[in-house]
Design an enzyme around this catalytic site. Structure first.
Site, PDB file in Angstrom:
ATOM      1  N   ASP A  17       0.817  -1.214   0.000  1.00 21.19           N
ATOM      2  CA  ASP A  17       0.000   0.000   0.000  1.00 21.19           C
ATOM      3  C   ASP A  17       0.850   1.262   0.000  1.00 21.19           C
ATOM      4  O   ASP A  17       0.694   2.138  -0.849  1.00 21.19           O
ATOM      5  CB  ASP A  17      -0.934   0.018   1.215  1.00 21.19           C
ATOM      6  CG  ASP A  17      -1.977  -1.087   1.164  1.00 21.19           C
ATOM      7  OD1 ASP A  17      -2.198  -1.630   0.078  1.00 21.19           O
ATOM      8  OD2 ASP A  17      -2.574  -1.386   2.211  1.00 21.19           O
ATOM      9  N   ARG A  97      -1.684   1.995  16.445  1.00 18.45           N
ATOM     10  CA  ARG A  97      -1.954   3.096  15.525  1.00 18.45           C
ATOM     11  C   ARG A  97      -1.838   4.481  16.168  1.00 18.45           C
ATOM     12  O   ARG A  97      -1.255   5.389  15.580  1.00 18.45           O
ATOM     13  CB  ARG A  97      -3.331   2.921  14.879  1.00 18.45           C
ATOM     14  CG  ARG A  97      -3.444   1.668  14.014  1.00 18.45           C
ATOM     15  CD  ARG A  97      -2.296   1.552  13.041  1.00 18.45           C
ATOM     16  NE  ARG A  97      -2.401   0.400  12.166  1.00 18.45           N
ATOM     17  CZ  ARG A  97      -1.418  -0.477  11.966  1.00 18.45           C
ATOM     18  NH1 ARG A  97      -0.272  -0.340  12.607  1.00 18.45           N
ATOM     19  NH2 ARG A  97      -1.576  -1.475  11.140  1.00 18.45           N
ATOM     20  N   ASP A 126      -8.337   0.879  10.755  1.00 16.40           N
ATOM     21  CA  ASP A 126      -7.131   1.676  10.968  1.00 16.40           C
ATOM     22  C   ASP A 126      -7.272   3.107  10.480  1.00 16.40           C
ATOM     23  O   ASP A 126      -6.669   4.031  11.038  1.00 16.40           O
ATOM     24  CB  ASP A 126      -5.929   1.010  10.293  1.00 16.40           C
ATOM     25  CG  ASP A 126      -5.382  -0.148  11.105  1.00 16.40           C
ATOM     26  OD1 ASP A 126      -5.740  -0.258  12.290  1.00 16.40           O
ATOM     27  OD2 ASP A 126      -4.584  -0.927  10.559  1.00 16.40           O
ATOM     28  N   SER A 178      -2.511 -10.339   4.089  1.00 15.25           N
ATOM     29  CA  SER A 178      -2.355  -9.027   4.698  1.00 15.25           C
ATOM     30  C   SER A 178      -1.926  -9.251   6.138  1.00 15.25           C
ATOM     31  O   SER A 178      -2.647  -9.880   6.919  1.00 15.25           O
ATOM     32  CB  SER A 178      -3.682  -8.255   4.643  1.00 15.25           C
ATOM     33  OG  SER A 178      -3.547  -7.017   5.307  1.00 15.25           O
TER      34      SER A 178
END
Length: 406
Positions: A17, A97, A126, A178
């Protein structure tokens, strides 16, 4: 072409990504400067060669920030002390995060950046966690979320985009799980795991990275002793250690003994269900040990009410609401409960199982004299009669009144 942006700070991992986001930003924001930031929350090996890769892809510079101690002390341990779990999940991605987003904000301010960018999809949690942190700490900074505005709709299209621009990738089309790795856990999503009917390939080479399946664990049990002070782990097998070292050591021990595998279909914040497989060996041991210690250190009412608080706390962490007045207030409550959660817990680990093997505390509320079935002078068993009569009075009154009405 989108609005004029001169400088962007990108949350960068070097994965698929974020690798393609660098050229995409430059192509769509008038060749803006892209500064990358990789927050080290324990994924050390994934940082190798990151600076070269970022610059080759078009970034002007890369910050590699060691956030491990802050991650453990300011995010993991408060959540551990509360005993917060989200549908059984130990929140490994969730509380990683905000610590990364906090450092993104700090760098964006230092660099006078116009925007912060992340590579989170429009379907996941996220994006919320990153953006709520930015809104709380720097509401004036613009947020760019490519997944919500670009034409790319799948990971297959991402790979095609990368290949067309000769962007080096560590993945291929066949093994494109992932994954999210940090000091606390490793998560697996996608491919065959998207169907809950499929059993995870625990014994397939390369699937598990932090440990082994229970059937492949040693046939001999192992003991670990964890020391706590005010709810915080401070020692392992009698040796004083900081939080990072304790977690790393327990990851190794737990992983080798098949501890901490968790397969769940969870309810995402955005409204859909998602299937994930998590490896959290050290965290699973610490949560269990902390719960065991609390059984002798907390009174009944506090312990029971704390479980109610823990559920709400887990929701806040999972939903990205770390920087909120409620979470801070709940920490104050939790810290008060942990003043006496000091002692040692001994656990027996065997093929994915954790068995209690002893717990001690100078603040223990357990009294062998009171609990004993033998003779003692501290408890008059006849007192129980009056207690039962009063405790059961509402039941007795209702029964008598019901009887008179028939």
């Amino acid at each position: 072409m989108y609005k004029t942006i001169k400088k962007v700070v990108l949350a960068y991992s070097g994965g698929l990504d974020t690798s393609i986001i660098i050229p995409w930003l430059k192509e769509n924001y008038n060749n803006c400067e892209v500064i990358c930031m990789a927050g080290n929350v324990g994924q050390d090996a994934e940082l190798d060669g990151l600076e070269e890769r970022a610059k080759q892809t078009g970034a002007s510079k890369l910050y590699i920030e060691d956030l491990q101690e802050e991650f453990v002390n300011d995010f993991i341990f408060p959540t551990l002390k509360m005993g917060a779990k989200y549908e059984g999940y130990l929140l490994g991605t969730s509380f990683a995060r905000p610590v990364i987003a906090k450092r993104l904000v700090e760098i964006a301010k230092k660099e006078n950046a116009d925007a912060i960018c992340h590579g989170c999809t429009g379907k996941g949690n996220d994006q919320v966690r990153f953006e709520l942190t930015v809104k709380a700490l720097a509401p004036e900074i613009e947020i760019i979320a490519p997944w919500r505005i670009w034409d790319i709709k799948s990971r297959e299209q991402e790979i095609e985009y990368a290949e067309a621009r000769n962007i080096p990738l560590k993945i291929n089309r066949e093994t494109n799980y992932s994954k999210d790795m940090n000091l606390w856990h490793l998560s697996h999503e996608g491919l065959d795991l998207e169907d809950p009917a499929n059993e995870p390939a625990y014994n397939k080479e390369g699937f598990l990275e932090l440990g082994v399946s229970p059937e492949n664990a040693p046939d001999k049990p192992i003991y670990v002793t964890i020391g706590f002070e005010k709810g915080i782990p401070v020692s392992l097998d009698g040796e004083k250690m900081n939080g990072v070292k304790i977690i790393r050591a327990l990851n190794k021990i737990g992983g080798e003994n098949g501890i901490g595998l968790f397969d769940v279909v969870e309810n995402r914040l955005v409204g859909m269900k998602s299937r994930g497989v998590y490896e959290t060996p050290g965290g699973t041991i610490l949560y269990h040990a902390h719960e065991v210690l609390e059984t002798i250190c907390l009174d009944k009412e506090t312990a029971h009410y704390k479980t109610i608080m823990a559920q709400k706390y887990a929701d806040l962490v999972y939903n990205g609401q770390w920087y909120t007045p409620l979470r801070e207030a709940m920490d104050a409550f939790c810290n008060e409960t942990q003043k006496t959660v000091t002692g040692e817990v001994k656990l027996k680990l065997y093929k994915g199982n954790m068995m209690n093997a002893g717990v001690t505390s100078p603040y223990s509320l357990y009294s062998e004299d009171f609990a004993s079935f033998g003779e003692e002078d501290v408890y008059n068993q006849k007192d129980a009669e009056g207690f039962i009569n009063l405790f059961g009075l509402p039941l007795k009154v209702k029964a008598l009144l019901d009887k008179n009405r028939t």
